[in-house]
Enzyme design. Structure first.
Site, PDB file in Angstrom:
ATOM      1  N   SER A  96       0.501  -0.659   0.196  1.00  0.00           N
ATOM      2  CA  SER A  96      -0.019   0.495   0.053  1.00  0.00           C
ATOM      3  C   SER A  96       0.397   1.228  -0.056  1.00  0.00           C
ATOM      4  O   SER A  96       0.892   2.116  -1.186  1.00  0.00           O
ATOM      5  CB  SER A  96      -0.806  -0.164   1.439  1.00  0.00           C
ATOM      6  OG  SER A  96      -2.540  -0.924   1.184  1.00  0.00           O
ATOM      7  N   GLU A 138     -13.581  10.600   0.642  1.00  0.00           N
ATOM      8  CA  GLU A 138     -14.077  12.035   1.700  1.00  0.00           C
ATOM      9  C   GLU A 138     -14.959  10.943   2.682  1.00  0.00           C
ATOM     10  O   GLU A 138     -15.257   9.522   2.050  1.00  0.00           O
ATOM     11  CB  GLU A 138     -14.882  13.337   1.262  1.00  0.00           C
ATOM     12  CG  GLU A 138     -13.838  13.647   0.087  1.00  0.00           C
ATOM     13  CD  GLU A 138     -14.519  15.225  -0.309  1.00  0.00           C
ATOM     14  OE1 GLU A 138     -13.981  16.499  -0.904  1.00  0.00           O
ATOM     15  OE2 GLU A 138     -15.391  15.333   0.624  1.00  0.00           O
ATOM     16  N   PRO A 139     -15.091  11.210   4.124  1.00  0.00           N
ATOM     17  CA  PRO A 139     -16.170  10.483   4.545  1.00  0.00           C
ATOM     18  C   PRO A 139     -17.294  10.334   4.182  1.00  0.00           C
ATOM     19  O   PRO A 139     -18.084   9.625   4.556  1.00  0.00           O
ATOM     20  CB  PRO A 139     -16.235  11.782   6.188  1.00  0.00           C
ATOM     21  CG  PRO A 139     -14.968  12.317   5.773  1.00  0.00           C
ATOM     22  CD  PRO A 139     -14.873  12.942   4.342  1.00  0.00           C
ATOM     23  N   GLY A 142     -17.040   7.836  -1.363  1.00  0.00           N
ATOM     24  CA  GLY A 142     -16.159   7.177  -1.928  1.00  0.00           C
ATOM     25  C   GLY A 142     -16.090   6.582  -3.113  1.00  0.00           C
ATOM     26  O   GLY A 142     -14.987   6.582  -4.389  1.00  0.00           O
ATOM     27  N   GLU A 367      -9.875   1.557  -3.198  1.00  0.00           N
ATOM     28  CA  GLU A 367      -9.545   2.161  -5.218  1.00  0.00           C
ATOM     29  C   GLU A 367     -11.027   1.412  -5.522  1.00  0.00           C
ATOM     30  O   GLU A 367     -10.546   0.926  -6.592  1.00  0.00           O
ATOM     31  CB  GLU A 367      -7.814   1.020  -4.891  1.00  0.00           C
ATOM     32  CG  GLU A 367      -7.026   1.644  -4.595  1.00  0.00           C
ATOM     33  CD  GLU A 367      -6.714   2.796  -4.391  1.00  0.00           C
ATOM     34  OE1 GLU A 367      -7.325   3.625  -4.870  1.00  0.00           O
ATOM     35  OE2 GLU A 367      -5.370   3.550  -3.069  1.00  0.00           O
TER      36      GLU A 367
END
Length: 388
Positions: A96, A138-139, A142, A367
């Site tokens: 990662s 962001e919160p 996604g 991703e």
């Protein structure tokens, strides 16, 4: 016991690789075994990722290794994938780090940055003298990054950024963040150096997965940047999505490394563990599990290599990459099944499969979730988008 072969030997994988590709894989594997593996249990348990590993990755030429110039190794895509596989055979946190540094942070500058930005950042990032991160998620956004709330507004010759990014690998370590924001002109990318007033990070703790990796929140509160911080080549969502495709390619190979290590650990354990006065490996149910896992691992490896050859030819498409990313679920199943062969011993950090399984739960999601990649494949085959 009779002479044995490794699962990938059954598929003759080495015959599909060039000498240089085999050497890169072997060199990376030796580095993982000698330098990283002796410490990874402690790093996983303490939830730490030593910053000085960046320099070691850089010395080995692993950072941005598939990019050309600016201190990058300039390898082909398959070599990059094989290095990712060996890194993740150690721990997903290692792969990662390298993926985010090379395929997100560096690639965003390489593909969309100005020559001045490339000269300033790429040699330092390639050497591991600087660490980068990539702020898109962001919160509340996604799978749908187009809805991001982070915004940038012009203020004279400058830009003012406000917003929050979440689940950002390397965020708390990064010297520079590539931050994507809504503007009146569409989605744009900005390079935000650490120390810029109004830019702060907060590491996310109490994780059950990817513990040997730094995951952070990025907070932008009236961050003022000159226009020279904007990535001039990125003028739409295509900018960040192209970077994600680069990172997903590394994941295709990386997840197979975690699966391979889990399977090899289970085979070794089954050969030495006696149950009812005979090796566990001698039971039909155990061999059925080993055979099934080996078949899925080999199929995944053949898919990864084909995607790598297509990428090197410049013809790979995003929906083809989605096939490989979706295959993470098979890698996760291999890790889980390998753990069952280990029995109770498999729940400790002495053995790798459950650690790999925990990590792959994150890899399954980031991703692009498996659900999103299934829909991408479905759209490619039917012509009908089913995202809403």
């Amino acid at each position: 016991m009779t002479d044995t072969r490794t699962p990938l030997d059954l598929f003759g994988i080495d015959t599909l690789l060039t000498a240089d590709e085999r050497d890169i894989a072997a060199t990376t594997r030796a580095f993982v075994d000698q330098t990283l593996r002796p410490n990874l249990q402690g790093w996983f348990e303490s939830s730490t990722m030593p910053r000085d590993l960046a320099k070691e990755f850089g010395n080995l030429g692993l950072l941005g290794m598939h990019l050309q110039g600016y201190g990058c190794a300039g390898t082909n895509a398959v070599s990059y994938g094989l290095a990712c596989m060996e890194l993740e055979a150690g721990d997903s946190g290692f792969r990662s780090f390298v993926s985010v540094q090379g395929s997100l942070s560096m690639y965003s500058v390489y593909a969309w940055g100005s020559e001045e930005q490339k000269q300033e950042w790429l040699p330092r990032l390639a050497a591991g003298d600087a660490i980068g991160c990539f702020g898109l998620t962001e919160p509340d956004f996604g799978s749908n990054p187009a809805g991001m709330r982070t915004h940038a507004k012009r203020s004279g010759d400058d830009w003012i950024l406000n917003g929050t990014k979440m689940w950002i690998t390397n965020g708390g370590l990064a010297d520079v963040a590539t931050v994507w924001a809504q503007t009146d002109e569409g989605i744009r990318g900005f390079l935000v150096p650490r120390g810029t007033p109004g830019f702060t990070t907060r590491d996310i703790d109490r994780k059950l997965s990817l513990r040997a990796s730094v995951t952070s929140e990025l907070i932008l509160d009236d961050v003022r940047l000159p226009d020279s911080a904007r990535l001039p080549g990125a003028t739409s969502l295509r900018g960040p999505l192209s970077c994600l495709n680069e990172a997903r390619f590394g994941i295709v190979f990386g997840a197979l490394g975690a699966a391979r290590d889990s399977l090899e650990t289970a085979i070794e354990y089954a050969g030495t563990r006696e149950v009812f006065d005979r090796p566990l490996a001698g039971y039909q149910l155990t061999q059925e599990k080993i055979a099934d896992m080996s078949l899925e691992l080999g199929k995944g490896m053949l898919l990864a290599l084909q995607l790598g050859r297509l990428k090197d030819a410049g013809t790979v498409t995003p929906d083809q990459i989605s096939l490989g990313k979706l295959n993470v679920r098979e890698a996760l199943q291999i890790a889980r099944t390998a753990r069952t062969i280990l029995g109770a011993s498999g729940i400790t950090l002495e053995y790798s499969p459950l650690r790999h399984a925990n990590n792959l739960e994150s890899v399954l999601t980031y991703e692009g979730t498996s659900e999103m990649h299934m829909l991408s494949i479905g759209k490619a085959l039917t012509g009908i988008p089913a995202f809403r």
